[in-house]
Write a protein that holds these residues in place. Structure first.
Motif, mmCIF file in Angstrom:
data_model
loop_
_atom_site.group_PDB
_atom_site.id
_atom_site.type_symbol
_atom_site.label_atom_id
_atom_site.label_comp_id
_atom_site.label_asym_id
_atom_site.label_seq_id
_atom_site.Cartn_x
_atom_site.Cartn_y
_atom_site.Cartn_z
ATOM 1 N N LEU A 71 19.555 65.659 75.756
ATOM 2 C CA LEU A 71 19.646 66.323 74.454
ATOM 3 C C LEU A 71 18.273 66.764 73.965
ATOM 4 C CD1 LEU A 71 22.238 63.937 72.777
ATOM 5 C CD2 LEU A 71 22.624 66.326 73.425
ATOM 6 N N ARG A 72 17.233 66.003 74.323
ATOM 7 C CA ARG A 72 15.882 66.421 73.973
ATOM 8 C C ARG A 72 15.260 67.272 75.067
ATOM 9 N NH1 ARG A 72 10.622 62.799 73.835
ATOM 10 N NH2 ARG A 72 9.881 64.292 75.372
ATOM 11 N N LEU A 73 15.321 66.778 76.305
ATOM 12 C CA LEU A 73 14.683 67.500 77.402
ATOM 13 C C LEU A 73 15.315 68.870 77.620
ATOM 14 C CD1 LEU A 73 14.280 64.634 80.043
ATOM 15 C CD2 LEU A 73 12.510 65.621 78.588
ATOM 16 N N GLY A 74 16.644 68.890 77.694
ATOM 17 C CA GLY A 74 17.336 70.153 77.940
ATOM 18 C C GLY A 74 17.162 71.134 76.806
ATOM 19 N N THR A 75 17.267 70.644 75.562
ATOM 20 C CA THR A 75 17.115 71.528 74.403
ATOM 21 C C THR A 75 15.705 72.105 74.343
ATOM 22 O OG1 THR A 75 18.750 70.227 73.191
ATOM 23 C CG2 THR A 75 17.350 71.703 71.903
ATOM 24 N N ALA A 76 14.702 71.274 74.644
ATOM 25 C CA ALA A 76 13.317 71.762 74.620
ATOM 26 C C ALA A 76 13.100 72.844 75.672
ATOM 27 C CB ALA A 76 12.348 70.606 74.842
ATOM 28 N N LEU B 223 18.306 78.682 68.250
ATOM 29 C CA LEU B 223 19.165 77.908 67.356
ATOM 30 C C LEU B 223 20.472 77.508 68.020
ATOM 31 C CD1 LEU B 223 19.921 76.746 64.577
ATOM 32 C CD2 LEU B 223 20.738 79.039 63.939
ATOM 33 N N MET B 224 21.071 78.383 68.812
ATOM 34 C CA MET B 224 22.355 78.068 69.431
ATOM 35 C C MET B 224 22.238 76.894 70.392
ATOM 36 S SD MET B 224 24.293 80.092 67.874
ATOM 37 C CE MET B 224 25.763 79.595 68.752
ATOM 38 N N HIS B 225 21.114 76.792 71.091
ATOM 39 C CA HIS B 225 20.912 75.641 71.979
ATOM 40 C C HIS B 225 20.874 74.350 71.161
ATOM 41 C CE1 HIS B 225 20.255 78.358 75.250
ATOM 42 N NE2 HIS B 225 19.122 78.843 74.755
ATOM 43 N N ALA B 226 20.195 74.380 70.017
ATOM 44 C CA ALA B 226 20.113 73.197 69.165
ATOM 45 C C ALA B 226 21.475 72.846 68.584
ATOM 46 C CB ALA B 226 19.101 73.422 68.046
ATOM 47 N N GLY C 294 13.941 68.122 70.461
ATOM 48 C CA GLY C 294 13.920 69.110 71.533
ATOM 49 C C GLY C 294 13.720 70.517 70.999
ATOM 50 N N TRP C 295 14.393 70.835 69.903
ATOM 51 C CA TRP C 295 14.271 72.165 69.323
ATOM 52 C C TRP C 295 12.875 72.396 68.747
ATOM 53 C CZ3 TRP C 295 13.947 74.248 64.178
ATOM 54 C CH2 TRP C 295 14.166 75.633 64.123
#
Length: 447
Positions: free
Chosen positions: A70-75, A91-94, A155-156
């Motif tokens: 959730l952090r690694l992928g979003t970042a 924003l959509m990824h977050a 992540g975002w």
């Protein structure tokens, strides 16, 4: 010719440090929470309580690591969106990550009894340690939805290179955690549940503040929601990409935490003194690991941005600058940990036996800062490049190598063998990540 546009930009050493320093300051507060929790419980003088706290924290580290995507992928996805000039700043990824975080967190609360049963079965603690573990677990589990939402938010923010905002949120989480844990354990006499309650409070407050900051960035809650198009939120292509990345990062994180869990379990089977001394040293080691994670965050954002911008020169420069900075940082960290280690150990426990055991293996703990640096930097590079399968395969191979090395070396050297195997685990990870990246690098950038 490729249909992908190219957005050239340069990477300077200052760009690395602008992200790495705030992120390192923020990340280093996470093991500091573990150190404080161990200190406040360890100074109560009951090894069973300390063992229960240590194993409880380990259980949640393992469970949450499975959702670390959730952090690694979003970042990584957000950094690529920034590089590709996404007008909504990823924003959509977050939004997808936050929705998934809530679902997973609520599921953890519902399944808490089953999760604790599996943990006890795997770790086989003594009766006193098991009782303290249960007390910690049933309080800490209520932090799950908020902890995972914070992963997505961080992540975002880090993916957008808003490192100071990410730092502020993490300082808020851990600052409240530390203050309230001390107040609950010493002031109110809540013991192990008090340390868990401090963690819950820190994550709840930070999640609320983080969501507010996201909304403010887009002009308020109503304007933010207007930018989230439901059809895009459930877009099959985007969901497949997210879940594919999530699956591979879950396997990667699970393999990493399996290595740490095996290390802790071997200490637990060796008795309370070895368990407690290894726990103290692991938390000392995590200070360097999380500090280096700030450097990984810089390489993730800059390399991810370069992939999104389709600009290889920036990618190569970000890689080289991150590794160069890592050499200096890791050497300094190793020296600090080695020379300050005895004082830290004495602060964390009053047990003479535990102090003596921890000092004996301190030099191997300090060495982890140097052996682990390449692995952390390449973690960030591969995440930013969303080469999730390379991370997955590399970590699984590194786990197999670690288990084999630990079995052999522990038989020959005892607990010292475990620490040697951990150093070899870090070195192997860095080497295989480098090899995987070199093979895949040409395909990252369109001609």
């Amino acid at each position: 010719m490729s249909s992908r546009p190219t957005y050239p930009f340069d990477v300077r050493s200052a760009d690395v440090w602008k992200i790495a320093l705030p992120a390192s300051v923020a990340f280093i507060t996470e093991p500091m929470v573990g150190i404080v929790d161990i200190t406040v419980i360890g100074r109560l003088g009951d090894p069973a309580l300390l063992g229960g706290l240590v194993l409880g924290a380990l259980v949640f580290d393992f469970i949450f690591s499975l959702a670390y995507f959730l952090r690694l992928g979003t970042a990584g996805l957000t950094a690529q969106a920034i590089g590709a000039r996404d007008p909504r700043d990823g924003l959509m990824h977050a939004a997808r990550a936050i929705a998934l975080a809530v679902v997973i967190g609520l599921a953890m609360i519902v399944l808490s009894g089953a999760l604790l049963w599996v943990a006890v079965l795997a770790l086989k603690p003594d009766a006193g340690v098991e009782a303290a573990l249960g007390q910690y677990f049933y309080v800490r589990v209520w932090s799950a939805p908020f902890s995972l939402v914070n992963y997505a938010l961080l992540g975002w923010f880090y993916g957008r290179a808003a490192a100071r905002t990410g730092m502020m949120l993490q300082l808020l989480i851990h600052g409240l955690n530390i203050a309230l844990s001390i107040a609950f354990v010493y002031g109110l006499g809540w013991g192990v549940p008090g340390a868990a309650a401090g963690t819950v409070a820190g994550h709840v407050v930070a999640a609320i503040v983080g969501l507010y900051l996201v909304a403010r960035h887009f002009g308020g809650l109503r304007a933010t929601l207007a930018r989230i198009v439901p059809a895009e939120l459930v877009d099959p292509v985007a969901l497949r990409r997210m879940f594919g990345l999530s699956r591979d990062l879950m396997i990667r994180s699970g393999a990493l935490m399996t290595a740490y869990a095996y290390f802790a379990a071997q200490g637990s089977r060796a008795g309370e003194v070895t368990l407690s001394s290894n726990a103290i040293l692991l938390n000392v080691m995590m200070v360097s690991a999380f500090f280096l994670d700030g450097l990984a965050q810089a390489s993730e954002q800059l390399c991810g941005k370069a992939v999104g911008a389709n600009w290889r020169p920036a990618f190569e420069k970000a890689t080289n600058l991150s590794l160069l900075a890592g050499i200096g940082i890791s050497t300094a960290l190793a020296l600090v940990l080695y020379f300050a280690g005895p004082t830290i150990i004495d602060l964390m426990t009053t047990s003479g036996e535990v102090r003596e055991a921890a000092r004996h293996y301190l030099w191997l703990t300090a060495l982890c800062a140097i052996s682990g640096m390449p692995a952390f930097v390449y973690d960030g590079i591969l995440t930013g490049s969303t080469l999730n399968d390379a991370m997955r395969n590399g970590m699984v191979l590194a786990l197999i190598f670690f288990l084999a090395a630990a079995i052999v070396l522990q038989q020959a050297m005892g607990n010292a063998g475990l620490w040697v195997a951990l150093n070899l685990f870090f070195l192997f990870r860095g080497a295989i990540y480098w090899w995987s990246l070199e093979r895949r690098k040409p395909a990252l950038f369109a001609a």
